[in-house]
Design a protein around this motif. Structure first.
Motif, PDB file in Angstrom:
ATOM      1  N   ALA A 189      22.699  15.616  11.320  1.00 29.34           N
ATOM      2  CA  ALA A 189      22.095  14.243  11.065  1.00 29.34           C
ATOM      3  C   ALA A 189      21.261  13.564  11.905  1.00 29.34           C
ATOM      4  O   ALA A 189      21.558  12.538  12.527  1.00 29.34           O
ATOM      5  CB  ALA A 189      23.108  13.212  10.411  1.00 29.34           C
ATOM      6  N   GLY A 226      26.348   5.419  23.278  1.00 26.78           N
ATOM      7  CA  GLY A 226      26.251   5.732  21.828  1.00 26.78           C
ATOM      8  C   GLY A 226      27.239   5.149  21.042  1.00 26.78           C
ATOM      9  O   GLY A 226      28.122   4.482  21.395  1.00 26.78           O
ATOM     10  N   ALA A 227      27.106   5.158  19.684  1.00 28.00           N
ATOM     11  CA  ALA A 227      28.101   4.633  18.815  1.00 28.00           C
ATOM     12  C   ALA A 227      29.587   5.466  19.149  1.00 28.00           C
ATOM     13  O   ALA A 227      30.732   4.682  18.650  1.00 28.00           O
ATOM     14  CB  ALA A 227      27.558   4.809  17.446  1.00 28.00           C
ATOM     15  N   MET A 228      29.351   6.597  19.249  1.00 29.89           N
ATOM     16  CA  MET A 228      30.890   7.372  19.138  1.00 29.89           C
ATOM     17  C   MET A 228      31.623   6.876  20.329  1.00 29.89           C
ATOM     18  O   MET A 228      32.815   6.911  20.103  1.00 29.89           O
ATOM     19  CB  MET A 228      30.409   8.812  19.280  1.00 29.89           C
ATOM     20  CG  MET A 228      31.073   9.901  18.490  1.00 29.89           C
ATOM     21  SD  MET A 228      31.694   9.303  16.972  1.00 29.89           S
ATOM     22  CE  MET A 228      33.360   9.056  17.089  1.00 29.89           C
ATOM     23  N   ILE A 280      33.280   3.643  18.993  1.00 29.77           N
ATOM     24  CA  ILE A 280      34.309   3.992  18.123  1.00 29.77           C
ATOM     25  C   ILE A 280      35.516   4.496  18.519  1.00 29.77           C
ATOM     26  O   ILE A 280      36.577   4.214  18.523  1.00 29.77           O
ATOM     27  CB  ILE A 280      33.788   4.938  16.912  1.00 29.77           C
ATOM     28  CG1 ILE A 280      32.428   4.303  16.363  1.00 29.77           C
ATOM     29  CG2 ILE A 280      34.706   5.190  16.034  1.00 29.77           C
ATOM     30  CD1 ILE A 280      31.836   5.311  15.339  1.00 29.77           C
ATOM     31  N   TYR A 299      32.074  11.078   8.333  1.00 22.25           N
ATOM     32  CA  TYR A 299      31.593  11.653   9.254  1.00 22.25           C
ATOM     33  C   TYR A 299      32.314  12.316  10.097  1.00 22.25           C
ATOM     34  O   TYR A 299      33.271  11.736  10.669  1.00 22.25           O
ATOM     35  CB  TYR A 299      30.737  10.441   9.950  1.00 22.25           C
ATOM     36  CG  TYR A 299      29.909  11.164  11.448  1.00 22.25           C
ATOM     37  CD1 TYR A 299      29.388  12.139  11.543  1.00 22.25           C
ATOM     38  CD2 TYR A 299      30.030  10.306  12.627  1.00 22.25           C
ATOM     39  CE1 TYR A 299      28.875  12.656  12.883  1.00 22.25           C
ATOM     40  CE2 TYR A 299      29.820  10.825  13.703  1.00 22.25           C
ATOM     41  CZ  TYR A 299      28.968  12.001  13.849  1.00 22.25           C
ATOM     42  OH  TYR A 299      28.713  12.167  15.190  1.00 22.25           O
ATOM     43  N   ILE A 357      31.979   3.140   7.494  1.00 29.45           N
ATOM     44  CA  ILE A 357      30.759   3.419   7.948  1.00 29.45           C
ATOM     45  C   ILE A 357      29.867   2.462   6.770  1.00 29.45           C
ATOM     46  O   ILE A 357      29.709   2.746   5.728  1.00 29.45           O
ATOM     47  CB  ILE A 357      30.092   4.651   7.764  1.00 29.45           C
ATOM     48  CG1 ILE A 357      30.854   5.962   8.475  1.00 29.45           C
ATOM     49  CG2 ILE A 357      28.632   5.109   8.081  1.00 29.45           C
ATOM     50  CD1 ILE A 357      30.553   7.201   8.536  1.00 29.45           C
ATOM     51  N   ASN A 361      27.398   8.004   6.169  1.00 31.05           N
ATOM     52  CA  ASN A 361      27.198   9.465   6.261  1.00 31.05           C
ATOM     53  C   ASN A 361      28.314  10.106   5.922  1.00 31.05           C
ATOM     54  O   ASN A 361      29.491  10.045   6.783  1.00 31.05           O
ATOM     55  CB  ASN A 361      26.776   9.614   7.704  1.00 31.05           C
ATOM     56  CG  ASN A 361      26.624  11.096   8.161  1.00 31.05           C
ATOM     57  OD1 ASN A 361      26.738  12.071   7.354  1.00 31.05           O
ATOM     58  ND2 ASN A 361      26.499  11.308   9.685  1.00 31.05           N
ATOM     59  N   ASP A 402      31.157   1.100  11.397  1.00 33.14           N
ATOM     60  CA  ASP A 402      30.258   1.769  12.146  1.00 33.14           C
ATOM     61  C   ASP A 402      28.881   1.561  11.360  1.00 33.14           C
ATOM     62  O   ASP A 402      28.850   1.876  10.170  1.00 33.14           O
ATOM     63  CB  ASP A 402      30.661   3.326  11.863  1.00 33.14           C
ATOM     64  CG  ASP A 402      29.650   4.302  12.497  1.00 33.14           C
ATOM     65  OD1 ASP A 402      28.665   3.812  12.895  1.00 33.14           O
ATOM     66  OD2 ASP A 402      29.934   5.437  12.489  1.00 33.14           O
ATOM     67  N   VAL A 432      25.394   2.327  12.332  1.00 31.43           N
ATOM     68  CA  VAL A 432      24.662   3.031  12.828  1.00 31.43           C
ATOM     69  C   VAL A 432      23.078   3.199  11.661  1.00 31.43           C
ATOM     70  O   VAL A 432      22.150   3.272  12.328  1.00 31.43           O
ATOM     71  CB  VAL A 432      24.731   4.732  13.291  1.00 31.43           C
ATOM     72  CG1 VAL A 432      25.434   4.331  14.466  1.00 31.43           C
ATOM     73  CG2 VAL A 432      25.047   5.474  12.569  1.00 31.43           C
ATOM     74  N   TYR A 433      23.400   3.333  10.551  1.00 32.16           N
ATOM     75  CA  TYR A 433      22.255   3.270   9.654  1.00 32.16           C
ATOM     76  C   TYR A 433      21.645   1.818   8.987  1.00 32.16           C
ATOM     77  O   TYR A 433      20.937   1.953   8.091  1.00 32.16           O
ATOM     78  CB  TYR A 433      22.690   4.411   8.595  1.00 32.16           C
ATOM     79  CG  TYR A 433      22.965   5.646   9.017  1.00 32.16           C
ATOM     80  CD1 TYR A 433      22.059   6.473   9.297  1.00 32.16           C
ATOM     81  CD2 TYR A 433      24.145   6.043   8.977  1.00 32.16           C
ATOM     82  CE1 TYR A 433      22.358   7.795   9.677  1.00 32.16           C
ATOM     83  CE2 TYR A 433      24.672   7.607   9.692  1.00 32.16           C
ATOM     84  CZ  TYR A 433      23.332   8.283   9.992  1.00 32.16           C
ATOM     85  OH  TYR A 433      23.721   9.484  10.498  1.00 32.16           O
ATOM     86  N   SER A 490      24.390   1.883  17.283  1.00 29.73           N
ATOM     87  CA  SER A 490      23.710   2.393  18.515  1.00 29.73           C
ATOM     88  C   SER A 490      22.202   2.596  18.214  1.00 29.73           C
ATOM     89  O   SER A 490      21.661   2.272  16.939  1.00 29.73           O
ATOM     90  CB  SER A 490      24.167   3.926  18.667  1.00 29.73           C
ATOM     91  OG  SER A 490      23.672   5.023  17.827  1.00 29.73           O
ATOM     92  N   SER A 494      20.625   5.377  18.290  1.00 31.33           N
ATOM     93  CA  SER A 494      20.516   6.874  18.159  1.00 31.33           C
ATOM     94  C   SER A 494      19.600   7.318  16.646  1.00 31.33           C
ATOM     95  O   SER A 494      18.934   8.390  16.735  1.00 31.33           O
ATOM     96  CB  SER A 494      21.740   7.699  17.916  1.00 31.33           C
ATOM     97  OG  SER A 494      22.547   7.236  19.338  1.00 31.33           O
ATOM     98  N   LYS A 495      19.646   6.536  15.994  1.00 35.92           N
ATOM     99  CA  LYS A 495      19.048   6.818  14.374  1.00 35.92           C
ATOM    100  C   LYS A 495      17.744   6.080  14.325  1.00 35.92           C
ATOM    101  O   LYS A 495      16.938   6.586  13.607  1.00 35.92           O
ATOM    102  CB  LYS A 495      20.045   6.613  13.304  1.00 35.92           C
ATOM    103  CG  LYS A 495      21.235   6.887  13.294  1.00 35.92           C
ATOM    104  CD  LYS A 495      21.414   8.502  13.358  1.00 35.92           C
ATOM    105  CE  LYS A 495      22.699   9.056  13.717  1.00 35.92           C
ATOM    106  NZ  LYS A 495      22.667  10.377  13.586  1.00 35.92           N
ATOM    107  N   ARG A 541      21.418   7.722  24.827  1.00 37.12           N
ATOM    108  CA  ARG A 541      22.887   7.442  24.607  1.00 37.12           C
ATOM    109  C   ARG A 541      23.369   5.882  24.693  1.00 37.12           C
ATOM    110  O   ARG A 541      24.215   5.416  25.600  1.00 37.12           O
ATOM    111  CB  ARG A 541      23.612   8.134  25.664  1.00 37.12           C
ATOM    112  CG  ARG A 541      23.580   9.550  25.618  1.00 37.12           C
ATOM    113  CD  ARG A 541      23.924  10.225  24.216  1.00 37.12           C
ATOM    114  NE  ARG A 541      25.038   9.985  23.578  1.00 37.12           N
ATOM    115  CZ  ARG A 541      25.264   9.835  22.379  1.00 37.12           C
ATOM    116  NH1 ARG A 541      24.221   9.596  21.443  1.00 37.12           N
ATOM    117  NH2 ARG A 541      26.423   9.866  21.737  1.00 37.12           N
TER     118      ARG A 541
END
Ligand SMILES: Cc1ncc(COP(=O)(O)O)c(C=O)c1O
Length: 481
Positions: free
Chosen positions: A123, A187-189, A192, A213, A258, A263, A291, A293-294, A321, A323-324, A331
């Motif tokens: 993704a 980053g989001a990761m 989390i 995810y 999410i 995702n 989360d 991110v989208y 984040s 990132s998308k 990052r």
């Protein structure tokens, strides 16, 4: 047909509101494939808008792949393939807390990243959609103007200029969080992971959506957490009755969701459900990691709210984040940790002291002066167009009993084939033809269910190669049935 006037929203461009209204009528079947849309004059009069607003709205719907013009005749709802396939039903994962076992995800992701492959698996946004030139220029300027900056430690919270910009952006998601309660992460990761570390101990159980995810599943595995995978609807999200039952049994240490355009399943809860979820978690004094991110990649209406927007007791840890939407490689992520924020900063400073400073400043500058809102408008448009093309290709090439999600945002599709279908076999056969997909088992807690499902990334640049890849995937899928 008479279309009722729109309640004009100051937050959204008028022609988009007109397009959304018509899209709603197409989605609910009021306007069916082949139906003629109202003439420009008629719609202009019914909605009390200008001719150019109607023309722009029709152009937008055409770009979205929903209508087609016919010379001398007007606009018609496309005999679209988008509706050819039903959506999957609410999922029914095994309902007991269990350790995470998804060793397959690492192997699959290594293959997915190979460059000579049509990348429908990961993704990841195609780089041509991202504002790379502008970001590169800003990085250069920042390093030139601050030659020592890249080499000094930053603060664990992160740069104030970025935190201030993020605090403003979070208002769009309905959240009022001061900059000093925001923590910049890699980053989001990382956000989390830090959140999970701050509120759990090994052996604790986390309630999650299912499918979810695989990065989240991997983090839970590393932290020796158990997952309680709950039924999840492709539009409405996690099942609150099932969550409530688990909370009543005192099975759950925390919940991880999410929020918007999940995702892989694409769900986006409405505001009432988000509010109800917070009330439920407050009742059982249970924290939530969110989360989002989208969240900025919505196709219609205005930005969906975060669950954090309804957080009355500061129990929601909001993670996101860029990132998308801007760059996965810089990052830059962040979290608003609520009552757990201090613990999160403490862990962050132990693990890696701070996030690299120059990318933080570049992103802050892009948000402040880089035309971010215009970029996001174009990005949403591009993502929606690509998703519609992908849905069209699924309609054209895949077996008739394929089920596929129709998310209102994000950039992934979740496909469900009839029971007995083996998406790992499809993955291997497709890879042999240089096409990657993400098999469904990667999104299950035990790495064994959702065998008949797989995920496709839609944030790609459409081309004859991609079209052929979709045709090949459809043929391989048909062979199995
Ligand atoms: C739902 C979700 N959360 C988090 C991430 C990771 O985000 P980041 O690259 O910012 O760590 C992804 C990436 O695919 C994702 O889909």
């Amino acid at each position: 047909m008479k279309i009722t006037p729109i309640a004009v929203s100051p937050d959204q461009i008028l022609y988009e509101q007109v397009a959304d209204r018509l899209q709603g009528l197409i989605a609910d079947g009021t306007l069916e494939p082949g139906d003629r849309l109202p003439s420009i004059r008629k719609l202009r009069e019914q909605l009390s808008v200008s001719t150019s607003t109607v023309l722009e709205a029709y152009r937008l719907l055409e770009d979205r792949g929903l209508i087609v013009p016919r010379p001398q005749s007007g606009y018609y709802v496309k005999q679209t393939a988008l509706d050819r396939h039903q959506e999957p039903a609410e999922t029914a994962p095994p309902q007991e807390a269990s350790p995470v076992d998804i060793s397959l995800a690492f192997q699959v992701m290594a293959k997915i990243r190979e460059t000579d492959t049509v990348q429908l698996g990961a993704a990841i946004p195609a780089l041509e959609y991202l504002p790379l030139t502008k970001l590169n220029r800003l990085m250069g300027k920042i390093l030139r103007e601050n030659p020592h900056l890249a080499h000094a430690y930053g603060s664990a919270l992160g740069c104030l200029s970025l935190r201030s910009e993020l605090a403003k952006r979070m208002l769009d998601a309905g959240c009022s969080v001061p900059p000093d309660r925001i923590i910049i992460t890699n980053g989001a990761m990382e956000a989390i992971y830090l959140a999970l570390q701050a509120i759990t101990r090994p052996g604790d159980t986390i309630a999650i959506e299912s499918p979810t995810y695989f990065g989240i599943l991997e983090a839970m595995k590393m932290l020796q957490l158990k997952a309680l995978a709950l039924p999840t609807h492709p539009r409405e999200g996690i099942s609150l009755p099932h969550l409530e039952e688990a909370l009543q049994k005192k099975q759950v240490r925390a919940c991880l969701i999410i929020t918007n355009f999940n995702n892989p399943i694409g769900s986006c809860m409405d505001d009432a459900k988000k509010k109800r979820l917070v009330e439920l978690l407050n009742e059982y004094e249970t924290p939530l990691i969110e989360d989002d991110v989208y969240g900025d990649i919505y196709f219609t209406g205005t930005r969906p709210k975060a669950i954090k927007a309804f957080d009355t007791e500061n129990r929601v840890i909001y993670c996101s984040s860029v990132s998308k939407i801007l760059s996965p490689g810089l990052r830059i992520g962040w979290c608003a940790g609520g009552r757990y924020g201090d613990r999160i900063v403490q862990i962050k400073s132990i693990i890696n002291q701070s996030t690299a400073v120059p990318p933080q400043l570049a992103v802050a500058e892009f948000f402040a002066n880089g035309g971010c809102d215009r970029h996001l408008r174009q990005l949403r448009h591009a993502y929606q167009t690509q998703m519609n093309r992908m849905l069209q290709a699924i309609g054209d090439y895949f077996p008739p009993d394929t089920r596929v999600t129709h998310p209102n945002g994000g950039h992934v599709l979740w496909l469900e084939m009839p029971a007995g279908f083996d998406s790992l076999q499809l993955y291997k056969e497709a890879l042999a033809q240089k096409i990657s997909i993400a098999p469904g088992v990667m999104f299950s807690v035990s790495g064994t269910y959702y065998q008949n499902c797989f995920r496709l990334n839609t944030a790609i640049s459409w081309s004859p190669v991609v079209d052929r890849a979709m045709q090949t995937l459809g043929e391989l899928a048909k062979k199995q049935l």
